[in-house]
Design a protein around this motif. Sequence first.
Motif, PDB file in Angstrom:
ATOM      1  N   UNK A 134      -6.276  -0.700  -2.798  1.00 34.18           N
ATOM      2  CA  UNK A 134      -6.966  -0.723  -4.096  1.00 34.18           C
ATOM      3  C   UNK A 134      -6.532   0.448  -4.974  1.00 34.18           C
ATOM      4  N   UNK A 135      -6.384   1.596  -4.311  1.00 34.07           N
ATOM      5  CA  UNK A 135      -5.997   2.801  -5.045  1.00 34.07           C
ATOM      6  C   UNK A 135      -4.632   2.630  -5.692  1.00 34.07           C
ATOM      7  N   UNK A 136      -3.687   2.090  -4.944  1.00 34.25           N
ATOM      8  CA  UNK A 136      -2.330   1.925  -5.488  1.00 34.25           C
ATOM      9  C   UNK A 136      -2.284   0.805  -6.533  1.00 34.25           C
ATOM     10  N   UNK A 137      -3.098  -0.233  -6.323  1.00 32.88           N
ATOM     11  CA  UNK A 137      -3.199  -1.296  -7.330  1.00 32.88           C
ATOM     12  C   UNK A 137      -3.693  -0.716  -8.654  1.00 32.88           C
ATOM     13  N   UNK A 138      -4.694   0.143  -8.563  1.00 32.42           N
ATOM     14  CA  UNK A 138      -5.239   0.771  -9.767  1.00 32.42           C
ATOM     15  C   UNK A 138      -4.213   1.658 -10.457  1.00 32.42           C
ATOM     16  N   UNK A 139      -3.215   2.108  -9.688  1.00 31.11           N
ATOM     17  CA  UNK A 139      -2.156   2.928 -10.278  1.00 31.11           C
ATOM     18  C   UNK A 139      -1.027   2.065 -10.828  1.00 31.11           C
ATOM     19  N   UNK A 140      -1.231   0.755 -10.756  1.00 32.00           N
ATOM     20  CA  UNK A 140      -0.231  -0.131 -11.331  1.00 32.00           C
ATOM     21  C   UNK A 140       0.846  -0.579 -10.367  1.00 32.00           C
ATOM     22  N   UNK A 141       0.659  -0.311  -9.088  1.00 29.72           N
ATOM     23  CA  UNK A 141       1.657  -0.730  -8.100  1.00 29.72           C
ATOM     24  C   UNK A 141       1.387  -2.159  -7.649  1.00 29.72           C
ATOM     25  N   UNK A 142       2.457  -2.839  -7.244  1.00 29.22           N
ATOM     26  CA  UNK A 142       2.281  -4.144  -6.608  1.00 29.22           C
ATOM     27  C   UNK A 142       2.249  -3.923  -5.096  1.00 29.22           C
ATOM     28  N   UNK A 143       1.118  -4.274  -4.467  1.00 29.83           N
ATOM     29  CA  UNK A 143       0.875  -3.902  -3.067  1.00 29.83           C
ATOM     30  C   UNK A 143       0.715  -5.126  -2.174  1.00 29.83           C
ATOM     31  N   UNK A 167      -7.521  -7.140  -4.059  1.00 28.38           N
ATOM     32  CA  UNK A 167      -6.722  -8.016  -4.905  1.00 28.38           C
ATOM     33  C   UNK A 167      -5.251  -8.013  -4.525  1.00 28.38           C
ATOM     34  N   UNK A 168      -4.969  -7.921  -3.223  1.00 27.34           N
ATOM     35  CA  UNK A 168      -3.578  -7.916  -2.776  1.00 27.34           C
ATOM     36  C   UNK A 168      -3.342  -9.016  -1.755  1.00 27.34           C
ATOM     37  N   UNK A 169      -2.074  -9.306  -1.541  1.00 27.10           N
ATOM     38  CA  UNK A 169      -1.709 -10.359  -0.606  1.00 27.10           C
ATOM     39  C   UNK A 169      -1.584  -9.783   0.799  1.00 27.10           C
ATOM     40  N   UNK A 170      -1.981 -10.578   1.777  1.00 24.02           N
ATOM     41  CA  UNK A 170      -1.826 -10.159   3.166  1.00 24.02           C
ATOM     42  C   UNK A 170      -0.776 -11.027   3.841  1.00 24.02           C
ATOM     43  N   UNK A 171       0.103 -10.383   4.588  1.00 23.04           N
ATOM     44  CA  UNK A 171       1.059 -11.130   5.410  1.00 23.04           C
ATOM     45  C   UNK A 171       0.620 -10.971   6.850  1.00 23.04           C
ATOM     46  N   UNK A 172       0.445 -12.119   7.523  1.00 23.50           N
ATOM     47  CA  UNK A 172       0.013 -12.016   8.913  1.00 23.50           C
ATOM     48  C   UNK A 172       0.686 -13.064   9.742  1.00 23.50           C
TER      49      UNK A 172
END
Lengths: 313, 291
Positions: A134-143, A167-172
Motif C-alpha cells: 500500500x505504501x509503495x502504491x501510494x508513492x505511485x509505484x506499480x506493485x 489494490x495490487x495483484x497477487x501471483x500465487x
Amino acid sequence: LRGRARIDDDLFEELGEILISADVGVAASERILDRVKSRVRSNGVDDPGEIPRLLQEEIEEILEAASRRLTAPEKRPPGERPRWERPEAGEGADEVPVTEASMAAKEGTGGPRVMMVVGVNGTGKTTTIGKLAKRYVDEGQRVLVAACDTYRAAAAEQLQIWADRAGVEMVGSHSGADPASVAYDALSSTVARGGDVLLIDTAGRLHTRTPLMEELRKMKRVLARLHPGAPHDTLLVLDATTGQNGLSQCRLFHEALDLTGIVLAKLDGTARGGIVIAAAEELGIPVRYVGTGETIADIAEFDPRSFAAALFS
Amino acid sequence: DLTEKLGDVFRRLRGYGRLSEKDVRAAMREIRIALLEADVNYRVVKDFIDSVQSEAVGERVTKSVSPGYQVIKIVHDELVSLLGGEGERIGFAASPPTVIMLVGLQGCGKTTLAAKLAHRLKKAGKRPLLVACDTRRPAAREQLAIVADQVPAPVFFGDGTDAVEVAASAVKGAREQGRDLLILDTGGRLHIDDELMDELARMKDAVHPTEICLVADGMTGQDAVQVAKEFDDRLGIDGVILTKLDGDARGGAALSIRAVTGRPIKFVGVGEKVGDLEEFIPERMASRILG
Ligand SMILES: Nc1nc2c(ncn2[C@@H]2O[C@H](COP(=O)(O)OP(=O)(O)OP(=O)(O)O)[C@@H](O)[C@H]2O)c(=O)[nH]1
Ligand SMILES: Nc1nc2c(ncn2[C@@H]2O[C@H](COP(=O)(O)OP(=O)(O)OP(=O)(O)O)[C@@H](O)[C@H]2O)c(=O)[nH]1
Ligand SMILES: [Mg+2]
Ligand SMILES: [Mg+2]
C-alpha cells in the motif's frame, strides 16, 4: 536516574538495567556502556545528567552506522560474494542503495525492484507485505505481491486479502508448489506487466532448520538468474517481543541470505525491540521499517533518533 | 559454557571447606549473565539470585564433585522447583463440556495450538470441537478449518463478527451435539489494548471457561513479564503454554511468566504439525535455560 549526584558505578548499573530490560542483551549493553564510559573520561564529563544523553547518542550512532554501511557498497571487501550467490549471477546486486528514496529512482537498475520478506514463524511477514504494498502504491509505484508461502494453512488466502486492500495483484500457485518456482513465475509476470516492485512473501521458518534456509537460498538464486541483481532487498521481519533469540535469527538469516534490512514489527506493544541495536552493532544490519499495528497504514520508516529516545521514556 | 565459567571461578577451591560468600558472589555473577542471556526478566533474575545466593553460601564443598558443579546443581534444583509441578494436566469440567479458552499476543501460535490440543485430547478419549473466535484476522477461519481438518475435528464458525456471540453460541450448542470439549481460538491482541482485553473479559463471563490458557511465544524476551501480568490481572489465567521451542530459544520467558503469575506451564509447542505438542517438563526447561 534524576536524583544522581555523581557519575559512578551505580549510575552505569542502572543504565545497564534499562538496556537489558529493552532486550539489548548483556554483551552488547556492556560494550555500549564501556564506550560511553571512555567518552565520559576523554571529554571530562562530570554532570551525571549528561550520561543518558550520551548513551542515547551512542545508540543512535550505532543504528545510523548500520544504514550507512549498506548504502556504501564500496565498503564491502573486494571479491566477497554473498554465500547464496552463484558466480554468474547478480553483478548489479551491490550497487542498489537501500533508502526509500531510491525506490522511486529505480531507473538506474532497470526492471522491477524485487523484495524478499523472510523470518521465523508468526513475526508479521504477510501483514508487513500488505502494508508495504500500500505504501509503495501510494508513492505511485506499480506493485505486485507473490504468495511464496505454499506451506502454511491459508497463507495465500491471507495474502490475497491484503493484496485486495492494497489494490495490487497477487501471483500465487497451489498449496505445496515449489516456492522458488512461484517466485520465478511472479518475477516473470511482474516484468511482463511493467511492475516496479515485487514483494515476495515466504513461509515462516526457524533459522535452525538448515533445509528450510537452503530453500530460501535457492529462491534467491532462481530470482538472480532471471533478473540479475534480484532480489534487491532481503528483509527480515523481527517480532519486537523477541529476546536474545532475535540475534541468533539475524545471524543465521544473514549468513544464509545476506540481509539488506530488518522490519521490526509489533512495536505498538510494550516491548522495545532493543535486539536491533545488538544486530546493528554486531552484524551491521539496519532497521528499515517498524510495524506499529494491524491495519494497512501501521508501518513507518525507521527513525534511529526517536527509537533511541523511546528506550529512555 | 556455564560449567566452564564456574570452573574458572572455583578452580581455587579444592574440595575442602565451605563455599565462601566471595566465591559464591563470583559464581552468581556468571549465573546472572546466563539467565539474562536466556531471556529471564532482569527483575526475576535479581530475586532468583538473591534466594539462591543465601542457599549456596556455607554449603560444604564435597569431594566428589567440583564446587562449580555444586553451585550449578543448587541453581538447577531451584529452577526446577520454581518452574513448578510436572505435567500439570488440563483440568476437565465436573459436568461437560470442558471449555478451554486460548488467549495471547499476535502470532504466538494459538490457532495451531488449538488443533494440537484437539489432537492430543482426542487421543485421550475426548470429543473436541474447535471454535473460531477470531473474527478479525484475514483468512483466520480458513486457517482454522485447514488445521482442524488435520486432526480431524469439527469447527464451529457461527455467523457474524462478534467473537463473544460465537463463543456463546458454540457452548450452547455443544451439549446438544454431544461435544464434551470446546477449544476457543481467539484473535491475537495486545495486553494493553483495553477494548480487546475487555472483549476477552466479556467472553469469559459469557461462557465460564474451565481453563483460560495464556499462549506465549517461547522466544519472548524481557516483555514476558508485562504481558503475563496484564493477562492475569485483567482476565485471570489458569495455565500457560509456550510455543516454538523447537528452535534454539533458551526459553527464559518460562521462568518470568511462572514467577509473575504463579500459574503452571502445561505444554510446550515444538513444531508446526498437529502432533508437535509436548508435556512441560521442569527439569528439561531448567537445563535449557541454563544453557
Ligand atoms: N500489534 C501488531 N500486530 C501485528 C503487527 N504485524 C503483524 N501483526 C499481527 O501478527 C500476527 C501474525 O502476522 P502474520 O503477518 O500472519 O505473520 P507471518 O510472519 O506472516 O506468520 P507466518 O507466515 O505464519 O510465519 C497477525 O495477527 C498480525 O495481525 C504489528 O506491527 N503490530
Ligand atoms: N516452529 C514452530 N512454529 C509454530 C509453533 N506453533 C505455531 N507455529 C507457527 O507459528 C505461526 C503462527 O501460528 P498461528 O497459529 O497462526 O498463531 P496465532 O497465535 O493464532 O496468530 P494470530 O491469530 O495472528 O494471533 C505459524 O506459521 C505456525 O505454523 C511451534 O511450536 N513451532
Ligand atoms: Mg505469513
Ligand atoms: Mg490465530
